[in-house]
Design a protein around this motif. Sequence first.
Motif, short mmCIF file in Angstrom:
data_model
loop_
_atom_site.label_atom_id
_atom_site.label_comp_id
_atom_site.label_asym_id
_atom_site.label_seq_id
_atom_site.Cartn_x
_atom_site.Cartn_y
_atom_site.Cartn_z
N GLU A 1 3.44 -2.88 9.43
CA GLU A 1 2.23 -2.46 8.74
C GLU A 1 1.05 -2.37 9.71
N SER B 1 0.83 -1.20 0.00
CA SER B 1 0.00 0.00 0.00
C SER B 1 0.87 1.26 0.00
N GLY B 2 0.68 2.10 -1.02
CA GLY B 2 1.44 3.35 -1.10
C GLY B 2 1.14 4.28 0.06
N GLU B 3 -0.14 4.35 0.46
CA GLU B 3 -0.54 5.22 1.58
C GLU B 3 0.13 4.76 2.88
N GLU B 4 0.15 3.44 3.10
CA GLU B 4 0.75 2.91 4.33
C GLU B 4 2.26 3.15 4.35
N ARG B 5 2.89 3.02 3.22
CA ARG B 5 4.34 3.27 3.14
C ARG B 5 4.65 4.73 3.48
N LYS B 6 3.84 5.65 2.94
CA LYS B 6 4.05 7.07 3.23
C LYS B 6 3.81 7.37 4.70
N ARG B 7 2.79 6.74 5.29
CA ARG B 7 2.47 6.96 6.71
C ARG B 7 3.63 6.51 7.59
N LYS C 1 6.72 8.79 7.26
CA LYS C 1 6.56 10.06 7.97
C LYS C 1 6.74 9.88 9.48
#
Length: 516
Positions: A195, A167-173, A176
Amino acid sequence: MNKELIINAAPTGVEIALLENKKLVELHHEKTDASFAVGDLYLGKVKKLIPGLNAAFVDVGFEKDAFLHYTDLSPYARSLLKFTQLCVTEKSDQIPDFSKFQVEPEIIKTGKINEVLNGKPDILVQILKEPIAAKGPRLSCEISLPGRFVVITPFNDIVAVSKKIHSGEERKRLQKIVENIKPKNFGVIVRTAAEGKNTAELHEDLLNLVETWKNIQRNLKNSVSPSKILSEQDKTTSILRDLLSEDFNRVVINDKNIYNDTLSYVNKIAPDKQDIVTHYHNGIPIFDQYGVTKQVKSSFGKTVNLPSGAYLIIEHTEALHVIDVNSGYKSVSNNQEENALETNMEAAEEIARQLRLRDIGGIIVVDFIDMKLPDNKRKVQEAMEEFMRTDRAKHAVLAISKFGLMQITRQRMRPEMSINTSEICPSCNGTGKVTSTLLLEDEIEKRLLYLVTHQHSNLTIFVHPILYSHLTKGWLFSIARKWKRKCKCKITVKPNSDYYFTEFHFFDANDEEIKF
């Protein structure tokens, strides 16, 4: 998928079996006196620089010097050398603040070993590969400390997230979060297990690893090479650290101390999973109770049988491992191509399991049953990649060649797990050949004549029952009576069912064995 960890503590060490859906997939043996395990940190002394290999031999206390190649030095090798020297010579009781450490410039990728390790200094190194056969350990200067959710790498400020988190969103979260909580001079790699985890869980794991780094600083103080600075966790906790997930439904241990340590560790990293840890105290051996022993006996050896009747032949050479797939009596249809595909698909699953179970590393060549259709070859390759997805060792699977061969490479970290499930035949000593009956007759007769010439007039020969039948067949014209006439002495031949086929012994008149 249901995962179970069965732990058998014995005087010689601890045996750990990992079962997936009741099937044995990994078997580890941790000796009580084990040393030089993957992940251990040592203060080593550079002994010899080999410019031709662009490598160095380092004394870490093993009987053979360990091997350190330039590519394993890490870009921050000069920072590591400086850090090692500062820690060893530190006079203050307080350890220096690592966030204030001044990192040195990176070394170039195409450099020379003698430019970095000139002067044969002491250096902090990590075991990359355990000693295998006649080779000493392989070392790395790219120090990494693994935790439950993150791995820290000192001397850099890189943040990376596992590619297995899709998941791209999870990787960014996650990226950060880690960038905000990461201490200076530490790089952080976010593991797949992170994750869905919150900031507090990641921060706690990170703080634990930073504390481990501080322990390394303390242990380096006044150390003399070669010496161990930090041990990797024992295999039980390291497996739990790397694998513990929702799939785990049981950890069974037959030793009270290991049970307490494991329970404490699980309670620390995953309190909601502490109920899965149980202490086994039944009278039956734990591996027998959970079917591990039976699977070990059927899974190791040159030949591995598959449920359908197909089988594998696994052989090891100096350069690589070779696996031959045979169809046996399996037949799913009258179509040869379908039979080959079905057998190869079944074999691929077992091969992936065998690579993990035996911890086979290096180059593996698999000779699948020939298939003509390119689509079928691709299906087998995709199946092999899928079956090996759960393998923690780095690996690569190549497409099946026009000769029907698949090449696989798998990371070699420690010696291959080898369990001998056969015994050497006492008759042939494992050669598969025994002395022919005619030669055996000649050998017995030769020794008989020798004994007669040395004043033995009453002899008894004990032989295997089959050989006894052969020697006494025909009575008046038997071989035994021929020997009597030839030697002109009393000779008695008797059977002994405890002997192997080619075994025979002579006894004198006092029933004492005559040694040759």
